[in-house]
Structures are given as structure tokens and as C-alpha cells.
Scaffold this motif. Structure first.
Motif, PDB file in Angstrom:
ATOM      1  N   LYS A  29      41.506  47.022  31.893  1.00  0.00           N
ATOM      2  CA  LYS A  29      41.668  45.909  30.988  1.00  0.00           C
ATOM      3  C   LYS A  29      42.440  46.077  29.751  1.00  0.00           C
ATOM      4  CE  LYS A  29      37.463  44.082  30.191  1.00  0.00           C
ATOM      5  NZ  LYS A  29      35.894  44.435  29.890  1.00  0.00           N
ATOM      6  N   ILE A  72      46.935  39.665  33.465  1.00  0.00           N
ATOM      7  CA  ILE A  72      45.735  40.572  33.679  1.00  0.00           C
ATOM      8  C   ILE A  72      44.883  40.196  34.935  1.00  0.00           C
ATOM      9  CG2 ILE A  72      45.049  40.402  31.143  1.00  0.00           C
ATOM     10  CD1 ILE A  72      43.195  37.993  31.848  1.00  0.00           C
ATOM     11  N   HIS A  99      41.444  39.995  37.033  1.00  0.00           N
ATOM     12  CA  HIS A  99      39.933  39.764  37.138  1.00  0.00           C
ATOM     13  C   HIS A  99      39.237  39.431  38.545  1.00  0.00           C
ATOM     14  CE1 HIS A  99      36.074  38.502  34.940  1.00  0.00           C
ATOM     15  NE2 HIS A  99      35.879  37.716  35.806  1.00  0.00           N
ATOM     16  N   THR A 126      39.657  43.781  37.496  1.00  0.00           N
ATOM     17  CA  THR A 126      40.873  44.415  37.744  1.00  0.00           C
ATOM     18  C   THR A 126      40.723  45.312  38.854  1.00  0.00           C
ATOM     19  OG1 THR A 126      39.823  46.116  36.550  1.00  0.00           O
ATOM     20  CG2 THR A 126      40.586  44.526  35.083  1.00  0.00           C
ATOM     21  N   TYR A 145      36.446  40.802  32.727  1.00  0.00           N
ATOM     22  CA  TYR A 145      36.316  40.531  31.354  1.00  0.00           C
ATOM     23  C   TYR A 145      35.175  39.783  31.146  1.00  0.00           C
ATOM     24  CZ  TYR A 145      41.418  41.982  30.854  1.00  0.00           C
ATOM     25  OH  TYR A 145      42.436  42.628  31.011  1.00  0.00           O
TER      26      TYR A 145
END
Lengths: 344, 344, 344, 344
Positions: free
Chosen positions: C111, C141, C143, C145, C151
Motif C-alpha cells: 500500500k 493503487i 485493492h 494489493t 485499503y
């Protein structure tokens, strides 16, 4: 203001300007096919003891790096370099714009080691997912580095051996090559570099010329159609003679090394002055760039008379700065700076 | 051998060399941030009556075209040009290397017409498969063209109007701009060009400078981060002052137009001499490039004294060739050529 | 051999295959313009509560990342991501091939934090040489990861706020989105993601589909001509309906979340089994990928029955490995694995 | 509405769907390394009598063309093709996005001739400015072409011979290969193609598969690291088995040729019906695409029942349209169309 901020603050060595004046009315073919380029190529090949190398003239460093690298790599390959390498940091993504990843290795002094290259190569091919990752395709070093440090001959020999073992062409960025080859502790010659690298260039922009970089390609496989690459990358000067005339002047009788040696001698005097005052340095540079670590109030005072460039903070009260000399640095300016340092 | 083969056979106008000598020891910041570049920018903006335009200096034409075009287009867009356009033919794929297709329009004289652009634009968007085709994203013209022809003011106004209607930025390649603006039948001014184009450049390499092209960006949207683009494309000269000093010299008192006018006058004399002998021309050029159609035996004879460049065959016994004049063309050379033509 | 090595070892959820059979003889227009794609787009927009978003279907993750990123960035800009980001490591340079540098931030868990982005942005623009460096142009990013971490809502809100403050579009790679949104400690919804990100995608390949990724573009500026980008990047499937039918099936009644939840529940059982035996984990993953640190002899034993993937060495005698579950993971296989772990 | 507008209006051949169902729960490694891909590769190599060729599976045509071409060309080289070639017109600049110019040759029927290639090659190298122009680097043809026409064996042999003489790899786009190899006047076999081309692909998307193209690389030099190229271009399907299973089904017992032959037979019936009514055709196609020239009022009438695609206007009152058949075309639909044509 006396400028020590970079090594490209003046025009060109007077002999170069003189030669441009003398030849101005000559009519020549364009694009590097004139007799001055031809003569310059020969002087350089002789200096490298590499008469079957190919020599090309380009205009600037970023362009030269992008052109050489794009000519070597296949699209899924990357160029291995120190994390501080010019191509990794200061070329606004010119390498990526040509489609290639820059693969960085950690480095405290701007140099990379043979073992690092070998390990990166080994790790890539040992990974079951290697086809999902950028393949190391060449190695890029500079001499001197961005930090003013230089490779010893044994270090370059080790790097060269690993590169040949792994099939990775070795490229040396010599934007400041003169300042490296005239460093007090240097044990490398142009001939060594020509023997150990597959392609390298001799920087003119920072060593006496108005502009210009002379690329020497020693490995035969890398020579193919290089002029197409130069043209596509915008590096083929219509009046190519300008580059030829400059390198002719720099290499016909050793002017290049003479003026580089002057710059290094000036830098060493500055280094010694700071050292004598008890200041230390960020890098162990023996070339024309010096990186003293100085208290901010000292910097403020020196800044009233001298331009230098900020490098990075070193704690709350000190900074690393860069003082550069060049072929154009005046002895009296250095005398004055040394005196002012002694007075600190 | 007297060379009429191109307009980049000599060095630079003597006043430029003189100025380089005078300023050689000045210490300036790099990358175009010095006072000479600043002064040159102002002279150019004044000459264009475009004080809020942005002016940048690059080194050569291919580089300048690639940089401007890459800064305008999104990746699925192409640049519309004549099939003979420099970007379509003579840049070793520099536009494609930056990811863009060159969309060509047929042209017999190097010029494209407003209606052609409109029709190409209409046809693209009318096609049900338009998302499968490269989208027209800008229009590229040159003035004068590769064929020495020029746009009349009404033609450029019509092109500009169509481009604005279609949302296509209009770019003008002025590598030989001086020779166009001093053509005997020219009715365009720098001010017109600045008003009608979104971006254009004023060529130095072929009009008196050692090298250098001055890019003028009039449209605000195209100015964003242009210096990043220059750097990435290898066009940001470390000693940017060299370009500033040259354009300062060319534009502070009209030298640019004076020397361009000389070249055009010389070309017109050559044109008239061929015409008087009954020869015809491939293009109706009123600028510094002339393209006579000549019998091969005449060419052979002229070739003993004069260098020209071959353009194309014209039947079994004739060829089209190019005679170029420039700021450096000597009157006595033209006198001699004219006399030799008259003696044919 | 029971395979826990990845989440793409089987075909597709049976209901998807069933639907492909049922619709096989329907005749539809190509390239995503059919009624199934239209229906799927609507289901997804509803699930995101973003009826004015644009939804596109692409084939695979690397392609989707390359297409989105190329559509956002100008050529001198880079994508900011964790050093372990998929685009930084495992796409064979697809981002660089489109001309862009990947700008990496250190990360121990995959992250990145809002403050890291802000600092990188600030440092770039504060640098006097910023035009010589790649400009941060967006943030990427994923999500969950690559490390299975997720997150929290407050983290994503902070990132989103910084991105908007800095003018950096925020992109979320949701190749495994289902597994993130059904994690036991997840507090994010599709609606939150649609609100906080400028563009994201919902992965099908790893969550029940044969293949396919659904891109949701919420920011209006990023929608322009996206279909051109898809076509250019080879992502516009002729039989686009295949993607429409699959996402229709996954989103018409919540199947996507149902099967993702199953995978996560299975992964949690494996996690608990290892934990109960005293083993620790490389990452605090609450999603379908688990990274236990195990003695090499244990791995050897487990490897006789189960396929897992090697992640990295952890000292001389231990390794980190990855066990993946998916929508297809059979409860009886997990029962058996858990039993075998308990027996260690 | 009965659709003859394209050859990708339905799903997949029922045997392919059946096989996907049967294998759905098998656990396999990803990225084309499973046993189905391996089996499919072997069937294809056998069909080509090229056991040492390399076979790879990609998802779609544009992607396949871009990947192959990028793997062959150096950055200053272009792909030679007919002006109507798919890569020249209908790929939204995917070739240029990878940095390469498409060099077009005039063609009235979609085919190019050996002499055209030879002349283009000769002209390039004979030009004194060849380094300023894109170098021809390979030849791209399709069989059948965009116009439904096919190469005769002697034509392909001549092209192949010229390509080998000039050192230009010859690539054949076989997106509709089945329909070419089953054309009534076809004298080429897969074996011939494998012998005469350096790389080609067998289209699945338009010939019975959900999606997928099988690339066959016969020339050894072109095989190097091709999987890196596939990954970088977004063509490496995580569940690569989907492609393997489909090509296995199509090639294990000749299904590919059987269903292609059906499509061609249906197209010939449509052709004959139009011919019998006195209509002529834009191209002499003997494959699954037919391009009749029809009065606009006839088109309007047929358009009430049948979907076709518009090709181009043919004077004020007529248009060229395209009727496509495919593996999925129903005999009763063709019966009805033929009857409606006869009733015109």
C-alpha cells in the motif's frame, strides 16, 4: 557573481571559435558527411587505438543516451544502471519515451559493481515469472559518475567481463569523460575504455565545445544503421561540420585532455581548501565536481560571491552543495575562492 | 565546385559568429534560462505582435517537428499533412517513433487545401468504424513547402478557419520561413502567421544560424509543460544561450529578413535565366529552391562546376533537379551560373 | 495435485458457461456494442451508484493497466505506485512501452500512503530541475494489493483527497476487487471506490469469469475517446458480447460478491490453520492470497499434495509462499489442507 | 434481422463450448503453459508440417499484428503492406503506437506483388537520402485480404523469394485463413504457407472460436523471447488454456477446415445469386466476404431483412456492400436470401 554552479556556463574554447571563423565560408555536404567530421573521426579512433570503431557526432547528452540505448535494446529489455544514473533521474523519461524501463541498482557513490550486475542478471533468469518482467538488456555506466567518482581499471574490467559473460552490451556515458581521464588517481585510458566497453561517448558540451558528443561504437553488432537512429532521434545536425570542426580541434593535438586537466587541477585546489578547513565531502570525487558538506551560514556567505548548486540537505544545519570547475575556469577566480574559504 | 545543392552548406552569418566571440566568456545559466534567450524571445514576440505567445529554442527541424507534434496529439491521433510533407517522408519515422501516424493528403505542389482537411475530418467522423482508425488530431503545413511553394494569405486563412472549426491545432513548419516571407509574391507576415496558426517555428539552421529553430506557441492550451517535452526529446541544449545569441542577432534589427531576401533574389535570377532559355520548372517556386527540368546532358555539363541535387527523373532524357540559394550565396557565383545557363 | 498456486487455475463459474451456451446463436454487433454489454454496463453502474460513469470491458489486466495509464498521462508524466505494484514489476514493461516511467514509492505491505504521494509531488515541484525529471501524472493503487492487503476507507479517502489537491487522477486496479470487498475487515464499498477514484476496474479473470476486466471511468475528463485507446491497445474484442455476458451474469444478482466471499472464507480457514500451528505471515492479508512463512521441510511435505507458489526466501531455512483460493476452490480441498496443516 | 454484416456475430462452434464445459474444473497452470495449449500446438505444427516451428496463442487480431510486427522491426524500420491493409487502416494506429511506420503500396484488390516489393526496396536503398527515410523492414500480407481475394501459390512463392532476397521477413495475417484455404480456386496449403512465410497466424475469432489467434513462427531468428513480447502487448491470457482448448478442438480432426468450407460454400451461393441477376462485384472474391455493387433501392429492400455492411459509394445511385458468411451461417438463411435476390 562568479559561477561554479555547472560546467556549461561559458561558450567554447577560443581555439574552437577561431576554427569556426576560419572555416565559415567553406561549402560542405551536410549531415556529418564532410571532411571535418571525417578528420575528427580519425583523430578519435587513433586516440582510442580502435581504427575499426565507428564514430558518430550527436548534439547533446540526453539525446545521445536515448539514441544509443534505443539502438541496442529490444522492446521488452531495460537498461541497468545506478539508481542515481542520469538516465534514471534527469532525462525527463527519454528512455521510457523510447519504450524502455530503466532497471536501477542501489549505489552510494554513483558506481555499480560487477557483482550487482551479475546478481540482477541471475535473479531475473532464475525467476519462474521472468517473462513477466523487463529483461536486463544492457548496462549503462558513466565515467565520471553524477557524483564525480570514477571507475578504477580493475573495476571496469570486472564489469566488462560480467557483461560479456551475460551478453549485456556495456555502454559508458562520457559526458564528462575528459575530467575523469585526467583525475589524479585515474588509471584508465581511452584505449582501455574502447577495449572494455561496447559503446561509449566522449563529451564535448562540458569539455570545451559549444555542444557535441562523439559516440564511439566498438562492437560491430551495434553499428548497424546507427545513422538512421541518429536521424530519427533528432540528432543529425544539418550542418554536421560544426561538430566535426570542434572535435577536430579538441583531438588533433590533445587540447581535450589539456583543458580537462586544468579543470581538475582547479577542482583539487578547491577540495584541498575545504579539507584544510575541516569540512568533509559527500562523495570521494577527484574530478571537476566537488560536493562539500557545509554549514548553511557558510553557504550563505559564500553565496554572496559565488554561484554553486544545491545538492541535498545534510541534517538541520548543513547542506551538500556542488562546486564545478571546467575548461573555462579562471585561475584568479579559484585563487579568490580558496582565499575566502581559508578566511572562514 | 560551387555548391547550390542545399541551403546549409556554409557556417553562419558573420555577425552571428562575431556575437558568439564577444559573449564567449560570459557566464550564464543553462537550458535557455539566460538573458540572451530572454532577449531573443522578446524580439521574436515583437516581430510577431504576439507578446503573450511562448517562444522556445530547439536545435534542429526533425527534433522540433517531433517535439511539437508529440506535445499536441493524444496517442490515437495523427498529424494531417501533404503526402510530400517533411514529417511524412524525410524524418526516418520520428513521428511514428513518438507513437503517431502521419495522415497524408494528395498534393501536387506540397500545399494542402482547406477543403481537403475538412473532407478528411468529415469522412473520419462519418465512418461507422471511426474508432478503428487513427483520428485526425492536428494539421501540419510548411511555408515554404518542400517544393518551394508558398501559401497565400487567403489560403492560410481558409485553412486556419477549417482547423478551428474542426478543433484541429494548425502547425506551420518554418524551417525556411525567411525565404517564404521574402518571396516576391508573398502576402503573409509573421503577424498573420502568429494569428492564424496555433504553433509555428522560425528556422535558423537554413537562414543564417549555425543551427536552431525558434518555436512560437500562440495557443495557450499548447504551452503547458512544453519544456518537459523539449528535454525529453533531446532538444534542451545545455548551453541554450547559443540559440538565444543567434536569434537575438537575427531579430534585433531585421537581419533575418535581409539575408533571406538576398537568397530569394539570387534564386529568382537563376529561375529567370533558365526560363529565358526555354526550360520549365517542376514547381512554381518563388523562394530559394528552384526545380528546373533539364536535359541530362545539360545537367552533366553544369555538374562539372556546380553542385545541385537530383530530385526525380522526368522521362527518359530529362531530370528535375534542385538549385538552392541561401543567405550565404555569393553574387559572383550566381553571376557565373547565370552566364553558363545563358551559354547553353 | 491440488492447486492453490493462483486464482486462475480453473475455467469459469458454471452459470457463466451456461449463459454462454444459451446465447451462443444470438447474432449481435461486435466490439462491445451489443445488448449484453449494455445490460452489464447498467448493472455495474447501479452497483457503483454512478449512473453517469462510463463502463468498458477489456480482456486482461496488463492490457487494462496499460490502456488506462496511456489514456491519462502526457508523455513526460509517470504513474506513481508502490515499488511492488503490478505495473512496476510484472508487466514486462508495458507501461514503459507506452512511453511512461513508473515512479515507485517504498512500501512494506503493497500500500502507499497519502503523505507519501504528497511528499513526492511536493519534492518534484520544489526541485529547480523539475523539468529534467519525469513529472508525477497520476497515482496507481491496487485493492487488494499484490500482497493481499487492503485499503481502509479512511486511507482511501486521504489518498483521494491528496490526489485531488495535487491534480493527480487516482486509478485503482481491481483485478481481485471482489476478494478485497468481501474481506472480513473491509469497510469499503463499490460506491466508495467510485466516489473516491477517478477510474478503476472490476476484475473478472480472477473472480469467476473466463477473462475480462470492467473499467469504470467516473471522472469525465478521462472518458474522452477511450474506445480509441482500447482498440489501439488490442483490447477491443471482436465478439465483445463475451465480456458483456460474463459481467451481466456476475452482476445481475450479486454472484460476483457471493463467489468472492466464498474464496475469502476459504482463505481465512487456511490462515487460521497456519496461525494455530504457530506460523506467522509475511503480510497481514485478509483476502484470498495468504503468505505464510514456513520451514522448508514443511513446504516440501505440503508440496507433495498441494501446489503453492514460492514468494521469497526468509532466512536460511524458511520461505514465504503464497496460497491462493478463488471462486472455484472446493471446500473439501480446504478441509484436507487444514487437516494436513493441523497434523504438522 | 438476419445478419450477414460480419463473420463474428455469433459465439463459438458448439463443440468448442462443449469442450470448455468438460474441462472447466480442470486445474491448470496459467499463461499458455498447460497441456491443452501444448496439444493444440502440436496439432497445428503437424497441420503445417513444421514440427520445429513455434506456436503461440494470442487473443485478437490487432494485438497479434502489433505484437508480431514490434518483435520483428528495429525502430527505424517500417512494415510494407497494401494501402488497404488492416494494419494501414483499421487498427487505430497500433503499429505506429509501437513506433513503426506502415509503408503502403497501391493495390486495387488488397494484394501486393513481388515486383512492387522489390521496386520499393530498390528505390529506398538507391536514394541518397535513404537514412532520412523509414527503412523497409518486413512485408505484411493477409490471406484472404480485406477484399476477400487470395494469393495464388505462384504469387506467394514470388513474394517469398523477393522477401528472402531482400532480407525482409514475410508475415501473413490469417485472421480469416480458413476461408482462404477452402476457397474454390485456392491452391495453397498450410504447409506452403509455413514454408513460404517467416511468421503467420491462423485466425480463430472469425473461424469458429470465441476468440484467439494462433501465431506460427517458422523462422528461427523471429522466435527469440516472443513470450516477453506477448506479455508486454497484453496478449498473454492468464487462463491461456481457453485458447489451447479452442485450437485443440479446431485442429484435432479438421473441424477448422470443415466449418470454413461451409462458410465459403454459402458465400458462393450468394455470389452466384447476385451474378445470375446481372449484378457485378467490386472484388473477385472467392471467400466468405462478397462485395456486390447494388442499386441503392435494392439495398434498401434487402436491408429490411438482412444486415450487411456498407463499403463505399459506386456513383450516384449504387453502393458497394459486404455480405459475410461464417462457420455459423445457417443454410436456411442463405436459402432465403438467395430467393429474395432471385425475386429482385
Amino acid at each position: 557573481m562568479i559561477r561554479f554552479e555547472s560546467d556549461y556556463t561559458e561558450g567554447a574554447h577560443p581555439r574552437i571559435l577561431q576554427r569556426l571563423l576560419e572555416t565559415n565560408e567553406e561549402q560542405t555536404p551536410g549531415y556529418g558527411l564532410d571532411q571535418h567530421c571525417e578528420a575528427a573521426r580519425n583523430y578519435i579512433k587513433k586516440a582510442c587505438q580502435a581504427m575499426d570503431a565507428e564514430v558518430h557526432f550527436l548534439v547533446g547528452g540526453t539525446q545521445t543516451n536515448a539514441t544509443i540505448i534505443a539502438s541496442i535494446l529490444r522492446s521488452y529489455q531495460g537498461a541497468v544502471t545506478a539508481e542515481s544514473g542520469h538516465i534514471a533521474v534527469h532525462e525527463t523519461g527519454a528512455i521510457e519515451a523510447a519504450g524502455h524501463k530503466v532497471l536501477t541498482l542501489p549505489s552510494r557513490d554513483g558506481k555499480i559493481r560487477a557483482e550487482q550486475v551479475k546478481e540482477l542478471y541471475r535473479a531475473h533468469w532464475a525467476d519462474a515469472s521472468h517473462e513477466h518482467m523487463v529483461q536486463p538488456g544492457m548496462v549503462y555506466i558513466s565515467h565520471p559518475t553524477e557524483n564525480g567518482t570514477t571507475y578504477r581499471k580493475d573495476e571496469l574490467e570486472a564489469l566488462s567481463a560480467v557483461c560479456r559473460e551475460c551478453g549485456l552490451p556495456l555502454m559508458l556515458d562520457g559526458a564528462r569523460l575528459g575530467y575523469g581521464l585526467t583525475a589524479p588517481d585515474n588509471d584508465l585510458s581511452l584505449t582501455d575504455i574502447a577495449r572494455l566497453c561496447d559503446v561509449f561517448y566522449i563529451g564535448g558540451t562540458k569539455v570545451g565545445a559549444l555542444m557535441g558528443e562523439a559516440v564511439v561504437i566498438t562492437q560491430e553488432a551495434l553499428r548497424r544503421d546507427f545513422r538512421y537512429m541518429i536521424k530519427q532521434h533528432g540528432g543529425m545536425l544539418a550542418k554536421g561540420r560544426l561538430l566535426g570542426i570542434q572535435f577536430e580541434t579538441l583531438f588533433e593535438d590533445g587540447l581535450y585532455f589539456e583543458i580537462a586537466g586544468h579543470a581538475v587541477a582547479m577542482a583539487m585546489r578547491i577540495r584541498e581548501a575545504f579539507t584544510a578547513q575541516g569540512f568533509s565531502f559527500r562523495y570521494a570525487s577527484t574530478t571537476n565536481q566537488q560536493f562539500p558538506i557545509l554549514p548553511d551560514e557558510v553557504l550563505k556567505k559564500l553565496g554572496e560571491t559565488y554561484a554553486y548548486s544545491f545538492w541535498e540537505k545534510a541534517g538541520a544545519t548543513h547542506s551538500v552543495v556542488r562546486f564545478c570547475t571546467s575548461w573555462a575556469t579562471k585561475k584568479e577566480h579559484v585563487d579568490r575562492l580558496v582565499k575566502d574559504i581559508q578566511a572562514l
